[in-house]
Scaffold this active site. Structure first.
Site: not given
Length: 434
Positions: A35, A71, A92, A195, A242-243
Site C-alpha cells: 500500500d 486504497t 475508503n 502507506d 494502489d497509489h
C-alpha cells in the site's frame, strides 16, 4: 471403431493422466500489494532484491492507478478490472448520504454491502472456473459476492500493526504452504506499508527509506521461500501497489483549504466527506447545488466538479453512489471542511495524472519475460493479464490484454512439448492403422 478407440487410449496413456483445467491452461499466481508504494520509492534506496527483479522479470516504469487514488477503490479496480464508476467502491470510507453513516476503512472490509455491487472480483471468477483462491488481508477479500465468498480469507483487524517484519515473513510462509501443500491457484497478499509511514512522516522522511529497505528484504525472503517450496516453475508473482504519496503542504508556506470559509456547510450541505486528503465529496441540500458549486469554485487550490460533468478520463461520472459534488485539491494541498486538526505529513487522493500518485509494478515467474523494462500503463489492464496467467475466462472488464501481453513469453514450452508429443504419436498410429 476399434482402431480409433485404441488411438484414444494410447494418446491418453502417452500424455499421462488427464490434466486439470488449471494445469492445462494456467499456472499459479501470487498478487502482492504494498500500500502506498510510489513508483520511484526504490530509486533513492539501496534495494538489491528489487534490482534483481529487473533482471529476472518485468519492471514497468510506473502504473497509473484509477481516480480515485485511494486504497479501496484502487485495489478493487485491480481485482475486478473495472473502473470505479462501475464497481462503485468510491471511497475508503463506507458511507450513506441519507443516514449520514460513515464507516472507517478497516471496518468496511467485511461489509459486503459496500463491495458487492455486481462486478465480480477475480477470486470469485476463478473459483467459478474450478480454481482455489485465497485473500490475505487484501481489500475486498472479506466480502461476499452474490452469496459467494473467497475460499480462504484473512481480514486485518483495526489497530493491527502493519510494519512487523517477522510477521511479514510468517505471512509469506503461510501463503507458500497454501500453494505447495494445499494446491491453491490464486492468492492475494496485502501489506499496509509504506502507506502508514508515508502518511505519518512524509515521503521524504528517512523512515520511509527504512521501510522500503524492509520491503526489499521481504521480497528477497519471498523469492527464497518460493524456491524452498519448489514453486519456481509453477508460480507467477506480480508485485504492485494502489497509489503513490505526496508531501502535504503546511503553514506557513501555504494555507490549508478550509471550505467552510467559502460556504456555510451546515446550511448548504446535507452530507460531506471533506477531510480526507486531496479528495472531497458532498451532497447539497435540495435546490442548493448551484450555490454550492459556485461557492467552491471561488476557493483556491482546488477544482470542483459536478459529478455528471466530470472528465471522461476520471471514469466517475456514471457512478450512482458518488454524491453530486466532487472536489479535488491541487497536489499537496489538504482539504478540510472546518477546523479539524490534520496531522498527516503525506497523503494521496489527488489527480491520478500526478506523478506522485503513480505506483509500482514488478512481475516474475515462469510465464514472464526476463530483463524487460515495460512502458507505463493503467492498472485497469492488470486484471486481464492475471486471467491470462491463470488460464481462465475473465468476467466483464474494462481492461485489455493487448496492453500487457508482451510481458509474457510467447508460449509455455512444457505445454507445447506435450502437445507436440501427442501429435507425433497420433501421426505414428495413423500410419500404423492405415
Amino acid at each position: 471403431m476399434r482402431s480409433e478407440l485404441l488411438v484414444l487410449v494410447l494418446v491418453v496413456g502417452a500424455a499421462g493422466k488427464p490434466l486439470s483445467r488449471a494445469q492445462t491452461d494456467g499456472k499459479k499466481l501470487l498478487l502482492v500489494s504494498f500500500d502506498g508504494f510510489r513508483w520511484d520509492y526504490d530509486q533513492d534506496v539501496d534495494t538489491p532484491n528489487m534490482d534483481q527483479l529487473v533482471q529476472d522479470g518485468v519492471k514497468a516504469k510506473y502504473v497509473t492507478p484509477p481516480f480515485l487514488t485511494m486504497t479501496s477503490p484502487s485495489h478493487f479496480t485491480t481485482i475486478t478490472g473495472r473502473w470505479v464508476e462501475d464497481h462503485e467502491v468510491v471511497h475508503n470510507m463506507m458511507f450513506n448520504t441519507t443516514t449520514n453513516l460513515k464507516v472507517p476503512h478497516k471496518k468496511t472490509l467485511t461489509r459486503s454491502e459496500w463491495w458487492d455491487n455486481g462486478p465480480l472480483p477475480l477470486w470469485i471468477t476463478a473459483q467459478n472456473q474450478g480454481l482455489k483462491t485465497a485473500s490475505y488481508y487484501f481489500p475486498g477479500g472479506g466480502a461476499n459476492y452474490g452469496g459467494q465468498s473467497v475460499n480462504r480469507v484473512l481480514v486485518e483487524e483495526s489497530g493491527h500493526p502493519d510494519d512487523n517484519e517477522t510477521e511479514w515473513r510468517q505471512n509469506i510462509d503461510t501463503v507458500m504452504s497454501w500453494f505447495a501443500e494445499e494446491d491453491f491457484d490464486l492468492v492475494t497478499l496485502y501489506y499496509g506499508e509504506p502507506d502508514n509511514v508515508g502518511h505519518a512522516k512524509g515521503p521524504d522522511h528517512p523512515d520511509r527509506k527504512q521501510i522500503i529497505r524492509q520491503i526489499d528484504r521481504t521480497i528477497g525472503y519471498l523469492r527464497e521461500a518460493i524456491g524452498r517450496h519448489g514453486l519456481n516453475d509453477s508460480l507467477n508473482v506480480i508485485i504492485t501497489s494502489d497509489h503513490g504519496m505526496t508531501t502535504v503542504k503546511k503553514r506557513p508556506e501555504v494555507d490549508e483549504i478550509i471550505l467552510n470559509k467559502y460556504l456555510n456547510l451546515l446550511q448548504l450541505a446535507s452530507f460531506e466527506i471533506l477531510d480526507y486528503g486531496g479528495f472531497g465529496i458532498l451532497t447539497p441540500r435540495p435546490g442548493k447545488e448551484q450555490e454550492v458549486y459556485d461557492a467552491l469554485s471561488n476557493a483556491p487550490n482546488l477544482t470542483v466538479y459536478r459529478k455528471h460533468q466530470m472528465p471522461q478520463s476520471f471514469h466517475l461520472a456514471h457512478s450512482q453512489r458518488l454524491p453530486p459534488i466532487v472536489v479535488v485539491a491541487d497536489l499537496g494541498f489538504n482539504l478540510n471542511s472546518r477546523f479539524i486538526v490534520y496531522v498527516n505529513k503525506g497523503d494521496h487522493g489527488y489527480h491520478n495524472g500526478e506523478m506522485d500518485m503513480k505506483m509500482i509494478f514488478r512481475a516474475f515467474g515462469p510465464s514472464f519475460r526476463r530483463n524487460l523494462l515495460f512502458p507505463p500503463f493503467d492498472s485497469i489492464h492488470t486484471y486481464p493479464l492475471m486471467c491470462k496467467l491463470l488460464g481462465i475466462q475473465p468476467a466483464l472488464h474494462n481492461g485489455s490484454l493487448s496492453v500487457t501481453q508482451s510481458m509474457l513469453l510467447p508460449h509455455d514450452g512444457s505445454k507445447q512439448l506435450r502437445v507436440s508429443s501427442v501429435l507425433l504419436l497420433i501421426s505414428i498410429l495413423r500410419m500404423f492403422f492405415s
